[in-house]
Design an enzyme around this catalytic site. Structure first.
Site, PDB file in Angstrom:
ATOM      1  N   ASP A  37       0.864  -1.177   0.000  1.00  0.00           N
ATOM      2  CA  ASP A  37       0.000   0.000   0.000  1.00  0.00           C
ATOM      3  C   ASP A  37       0.896   1.221   0.000  1.00  0.00           C
ATOM      4  O   ASP A  37       1.967   1.197  -0.591  1.00  0.00           O
ATOM      5  CB  ASP A  37      -0.953  -0.033   1.197  1.00  0.00           C
ATOM      6  CG  ASP A  37      -2.260   0.705   0.920  1.00  0.00           C
ATOM      7  OD1 ASP A  37      -2.205   1.775   0.280  1.00  0.00           O
ATOM      8  OD2 ASP A  37      -3.330   0.244   1.339  1.00  0.00           O
TER       9      ASP A  37
ATOM     10  N   HIS B 171       0.965   1.679  -3.522  1.00  0.00           N
ATOM     11  CA  HIS B 171       0.076   2.602  -4.235  1.00  0.00           C
ATOM     12  C   HIS B 171       0.659   4.009  -4.316  1.00  0.00           C
ATOM     13  O   HIS B 171       0.480   4.693  -5.315  1.00  0.00           O
ATOM     14  CB  HIS B 171      -1.299   2.637  -3.565  1.00  0.00           C
ATOM     15  CG  HIS B 171      -1.990   1.316  -3.562  1.00  0.00           C
ATOM     16  ND1 HIS B 171      -1.997   0.481  -4.655  1.00  0.00           N
ATOM     17  CD2 HIS B 171      -2.702   0.669  -2.601  1.00  0.00           C
ATOM     18  CE1 HIS B 171      -2.680  -0.612  -4.377  1.00  0.00           C
ATOM     19  NE2 HIS B 171      -3.117  -0.527  -3.143  1.00  0.00           N
TER      20      HIS B 171
END
Length: 523
Positions: free
Chosen positions: A289, A323
């Site tokens: 993430d 991300h």
């Protein structure tokens, strides 16, 4: 530099970003210690209250010297003497906790080589805790064996409250972290060892957004702590966010390695939330993430406590996969101020800078003073993303949040002020050079891109640059900028097959002095 009784950190300042431009030999008291190609290097195995002469010599023959005295140490408490086995079978939580609680000021708790099964270890003030080389804290995978922190505990006079647990910006029950600090100060957590959350061996990553007993634990959780230094430790396989400082101040993170699988859910690397004066230096991130996500709570915590995240310095870090390299939000209802990201490498992340906000975050949700300087991005899909229509939360796709129409400015309206990007090279990106989209009623006040170069991959993959409704992949997309008061482009170069169009819409003032784009400009 940083020094303690048993370790030190040196920085080779010769213009390199994360890696030095040449190899260096480090000598300690006349003997070769290590060869390094890192700007930030830790020195281990030092003796307390001793003088050290450090010499750093490059291939070119240049030599620099440093002299320092390590700190005093009163006593060492070895956890094995308290009953810890380190055999990977027995639960060693209590012996380690006993050593921590018995440790006096200026003492050290040593976790030597071995594998120690634990649930949650709790820190205390004035503690030095060393996780030695080849020492592993192996986290329990059965959730029922962990303590639970309630989200809010009401005071007896019914006017105050005590917040312990938190989940994605709200005060909610959570399992205690593998290492947990509550209201502690003056702590050094350091060493060459590893904290392994073993999340893939349990059910932590199954149905990750559903609370089962409580929300998932972090590997390191610090709540209302101050003067904390974390150096050198390897962190991996976290059940959720890896390192989560919360309402804490004066925090330093040095030379860490944070590694979670690329497909692991919400395993952010280091997320300071409502924290002040945080330094993150020489750390490598590789995870599933955001590498670093800067936050200040959702609407309840932001409005009630009004504690922003501010004075954050991120330097000489390497961030890959995930991300976003550095993300702000989306839980930032109390604001984020004064963030400096300098001399970092972003490798194969979806985005470089990622700002996420939306209507409903509130009038205190102000982002200001964000500076990125001397950043090298490689294979980052979209280097710069500012999205004021982020569709998180149950109401994230409602008309109020996603409408591009102008709404009244009220207590629910967030704002973004000044963002500065200087001396940045972005190679082989895919989706867009940049995507800036402010609210029509509360435009982004000022964006500066100065000496920024973006090149596209030879065969770029189209995709959407931001999580917002109504946006589709574009075949030709350079910079999309909407609802900005002032946009300054100085020596900005965009080159590549899909980097042919500069799209600027609904901007009050544009300064394109020195802009080197060759094709069309739409305004």
């Amino acid at each position: 530099m940083f020094k303690s009784a048993r370790s030190a950190v040196i920085e080779i300042d010769e213009g390199g970003i994360y890696h030095t431009r040449e190899s260096y030999m480090i000598m300690v008291n006349g003997e070769t210690y290590v060869h390094t190609c890192r700007v930030i290097t830790s020195l281990w195995g030092l003796k307390p209250d001793s003088i050290y002469h450090i010499q750093v010599q490059g291939n070119s023959g240049d030599r620099k010297e440093l002299k320092f005295r390590t700190e005093r140490e009163f006593v060492t408490l070895d956890v094995r003497e308290f009953g810890a086995k380190g055999d990977g079978k027995r639960d060693d939580t209590l012996p380690i906790q006993a050593a921590i609680m018995a440790c006096p000021k200026d003492g050290r708790v040593l976790i030597p080589k071995g594998t120690y099964r634990v649930t949650s270890i709790f820190l205390k003030s004035d503690l030095r805790l060393e996780l030695a080389k080849n020492a592993v804290l192996l986290a329990e995978t059965i959730r029922s064996r962990y303590p639970v922190f309630p989200g809010l505990i009401e005071s007896y006079d019914e006017t105050g409250e005590y917040n312990l647990g938190t989940w994605e910006g709200n005060p909610l029950p959570m399992f205690t972290g593998i290492i947990t600090g509550i209201n502690v100060e003056n702590v050094l957590l350091y060493g060459e060892g590893t904290v392994d959350g073993r999340a893939g061996e349990g059910d932590w990553w199954e149905n990750p957004k559903i609370m089962r007993g409580a929300f998932r634990p972090r590997l390191l959780f610090l709540n209302k702590c101050s003067n904390i230094t974390v150096q050198g430790i390897h962190w991996k396989n976290s059940p959720a966010w890896t390192i989560h400082p919360y309402f804490s101040t004066n925090l330093t993170f040095l030379d860490l390695d944070i590694n979670n699988p690329a497909d692991s859910p919400n395993t952010d690397g280091l997320n300071p939330e409502s924290c002040k004066s945080v330094k993150i230096t020489g750390t490598k991130f590789s995870l599933g993430d955001d590498c670093i996500a800067i936050k200040s709570g959702k609407i309840y915590m932001g409005r009630k406590y009004k504690v922003p995240c501010e004075n954050i310095e991120i330097r000489q870090c390497y961030m890959e996969r995930g991300h976003g390299a550095v993300t702000i939000g989306s839980e930032m209802a109390a604001g984020v101020y004064q963030v400096l990201v300098k001399d970092c490498i972003f490798q194969s992340t979806d985005r470089g800078l990622r700002i996420k906000t939306r209507r409903g975050r509130g009038k205190d949700a102000i982002i200001d003073g964000i500076v990125f300087d001397h950043i090298h991005m490689k294979e980052v899909k979209t280097p710069f993303v500012v999205n004021c229509f982020y569709f998180c939360d149950p109401d994230g796709k409602t008309r109020y949040v996603q409408s591009k129409e102008t709404y009244p400015v009220d207590d629910r309206t967030p704002s973004i002020k000044k963002l500065t990007f200087t001396n940045i090279i972005c190679e082989d990106c895919h989706v867009a050079a940049a995507y800036f989209y402010g609210l029509p009623e509360q435009k982004i006040e000022e964006v500066i891109l100065d000496h920024v170069t973006v090149t596209y991959e030879i065969q770029p993959e189209p995709d959407v640059p931001a999580m917002t409704c109504g946006i589709k992949p574009r075949i030709k997309q350079g910079i999309f900028a909407a609802n900005i008061k002032k946009l300054f482009l100085r020596e900005v170069n965009i080159r590549g097959q899909i980097g042919e169009a500069l799209i600027l819409q609904q901007i009050d003032q544009v300064d394109r002095a020195g802009f080197c784009h060759k094709r069309e400009t739409k305004l």
